[in-house]
Design a protein around this motif. Structure first.
Motif, PDB file in Angstrom:
ATOM      1  N   THR A 246       0.837  -1.200   0.000  1.00 22.61           N
ATOM      2  CA  THR A 246       0.000   0.000   0.000  1.00 22.61           C
ATOM      3  C   THR A 246       0.872   1.251   0.000  1.00 22.61           C
ATOM      4  O   THR A 246       0.606   2.220  -0.707  1.00 22.61           O
ATOM      5  N   ASP A 249       3.166   0.946  -3.569  1.00 21.82           N
ATOM      6  CA  ASP A 249       2.560   0.476  -4.825  1.00 21.82           C
ATOM      7  C   ASP A 249       3.332  -0.720  -5.395  1.00 21.82           C
ATOM      8  O   ASP A 249       3.762  -0.711  -6.544  1.00 21.82           O
ATOM      9  N   ARG A 275      -7.960 -10.886   1.849  1.00 24.58           N
ATOM     10  CA  ARG A 275      -9.424 -10.680   1.774  1.00 24.58           C
ATOM     11  C   ARG A 275      -9.846  -9.489   2.619  1.00 24.58           C
ATOM     12  O   ARG A 275     -10.659  -8.666   2.206  1.00 24.58           O
ATOM     13  N   ASP A 277      -7.770  -7.090   4.153  1.00 27.28           N
ATOM     14  CA  ASP A 277      -6.909  -5.897   4.196  1.00 27.28           C
ATOM     15  C   ASP A 277      -6.100  -5.709   2.917  1.00 27.28           C
ATOM     16  O   ASP A 277      -4.927  -5.322   2.976  1.00 27.28           O
ATOM     17  N   ALA A 278      -6.699  -5.966   1.785  1.00 26.82           N
ATOM     18  CA  ALA A 278      -5.983  -5.770   0.519  1.00 26.82           C
ATOM     19  C   ALA A 278      -5.629  -4.294   0.335  1.00 26.82           C
ATOM     20  O   ALA A 278      -6.305  -3.420   0.884  1.00 26.82           O
ATOM     21  N   VAL A 280      -5.691  -0.651  -0.727  1.00 31.12           N
ATOM     22  CA  VAL A 280      -6.897   0.091  -1.127  1.00 31.12           C
ATOM     23  C   VAL A 280      -6.849   0.543  -2.588  1.00 31.12           C
ATOM     24  O   VAL A 280      -7.869   0.948  -3.136  1.00 31.12           O
ATOM     25  N   SER A 281      -5.664   0.474  -3.195  1.00 25.70           N
ATOM     26  CA  SER A 281      -5.573   0.820  -4.617  1.00 25.70           C
ATOM     27  C   SER A 281      -6.437  -0.113  -5.461  1.00 25.70           C
ATOM     28  O   SER A 281      -6.809   0.225  -6.584  1.00 25.70           O
ATOM     29  N   GLY A 282      -6.744  -1.284  -4.913  1.00 20.87           N
ATOM     30  CA  GLY A 282      -7.489  -2.277  -5.693  1.00 20.87           C
ATOM     31  C   GLY A 282      -6.604  -3.075  -6.624  1.00 20.87           C
ATOM     32  O   GLY A 282      -7.061  -4.017  -7.278  1.00 20.87           O
ATOM     33  N   ILE A 283      -5.324  -2.708  -6.691  1.00 22.21           N
ATOM     34  CA  ILE A 283      -4.385  -3.456  -7.552  1.00 22.21           C
ATOM     35  C   ILE A 283      -4.046  -4.775  -6.858  1.00 22.21           C
ATOM     36  O   ILE A 283      -3.676  -4.780  -5.679  1.00 22.21           O
ATOM     37  N   PRO A 284      -4.188  -5.897  -7.554  1.00 22.14           N
ATOM     38  CA  PRO A 284      -3.934  -7.186  -6.901  1.00 22.14           C
ATOM     39  C   PRO A 284      -2.500  -7.293  -6.395  1.00 22.14           C
ATOM     40  O   PRO A 284      -1.562  -6.868  -7.081  1.00 22.14           O
TER      41      PRO A 284
END
Ligand SMILES: [Zn+2]
Length: 314
Positions: A246, A249, A275, A277-278, A280-284
């Motif tokens: 996070t 990046d 699941r 706390d991924a 927050v960018s949403g990038i895997p």
């Protein structure tokens, strides 16, 4: 020469070679490769870390010279435990296991013994350089061994930090209230190191096992305490990777060290953390086990030598 031959295979004397040394707390491993990176020879010896820096350097050089067998040595890289001073190639800080290691001018001492340029890198940094070869430019490395080490590559280069101490993810806080080996509280290492996994299992079950490997054996046979300890280790690891990803990046994290052999057990906690706390960018975020096994540090050390010593001419 058969690259898969174990033991003391030697290089052919006509090849120009590079070599990588992995100097750890128990053994020194050496890998010799040709200019195309093909493995020519490998072997390891016991690391005499209690006898002082120059004895360790003697043992490493003796092993290296035996394996190169007179072949012209272009450069050598070393992955060594401790904080490295990259200006001088000396050890700035190290665990007490290594006697007379802090301040030892490892690069200069080995260079004199090998008659070749030597680059010294922290062992976890070298591990990541080895594992990340061919990878994109941004990746986190985590080593789960006796302790927990970390390293970061950004834009294809190791991020060492102004004091050579970047990447110490094992000693980041927020994972509970247990005392860490460093004396502080709640660090990642209190859950995710091999030592901690054995300790946490003993606390829960009342059964003292020698190491995390034995805890893994119990987990695989259905022992609920052992499964819970690995789940907690995996979840803490996943949270630490998500935090680093996070912040920077980072799309990937590579997890090595002895404990990573229990990836079948760790991954449940890792997946749970991703699941809940991924980034927050949403990038895997791809968190995966290392693939090079015991060769990663030596191969990364060779890459470090290429970069530090050979790049202008290479
Ligand atoms: Zn700590």
């Amino acid at each position: 020469m058969d690259a898969s031959t174990p033991g003391a295979a030697r290089a052919h004397s006509a090849d120009r070679v590079l070599l990588g040394l992995d100097i750890g707390g128990t053994k020194i491993s050496c890998l010799v490769v040709d200019e195309q990176g093909r493995t020519l020879a490998r072997d390891s010896v016991t690391a005499p870390v209690r006898e002082g820096g120059s004895v360790v350097a003697d043992a490493a050089a003796e092993l290296a010279l035996r394996l190169t067998a007179g072949a012209p040595l272009l450069a050598a890289g070393v992955g060594a435990a401790g904080v490295i001073d990259h200006e001088s190639g000396s050890i700035r800080a190290a665990s007490a296991t290594f006697v007379d290691w802090v301040g030892f001018p490892l690069a200069a001492e080995l260079s004199a013994r090998l008659d070749a340029p030597v680059a010294v890198e922290n062992d976890v940094n070298a591990f990541l350089l080895g594992e990340a070869a061919g990878e994109g430019g941004d990746v986190l490395g985590v080593m789960l061994g006796t302790g927990v080490g970390g390293a970061v590559i950004i834009d294809g280069e190791l991020r060492r930090g102004p004091h050579g101490a970047a990447g110490e993810i094992g000693h980041t806080p927020g994972y509970g209230d247990l005392i860490c080996t460093c004396g502080q509280v709640g660090h990642l290492e209190t859950l995710a190191s091999g030592t901690s996994i054995a300790l946490r299992y003993a606390e829960r079950s009342g059964v003292v096992l020698p190491d995390a490997r034995e805890v893994a054996v119990r987990a695989r046979s259905g022992d609920a305490h052992a499964i819970a300890v690995f789940f907690a280790a995996g979840r803490a690891l996943g949270l630490a990777c998500a935090s680093a990803a996070t912040l920077l990046d980072l799309p990937a994290a590579i997890v090595g060290g002895g404990v990573s052999h229990a990836w079948d057990l760790l991954r449940h906690g890792v997946d749970d953390a991703l699941r809940t706390d991924a980034p927050v960018s949403g990038i895997p975020l791809d968190i995966r086990p290392a693939r090079l096994g015991g060769d990663a540090v030596a191969l990364g050390a060779i890459e470090s030598a290429r970069r530090a010593v050979l790049v202008p001419a290479y």
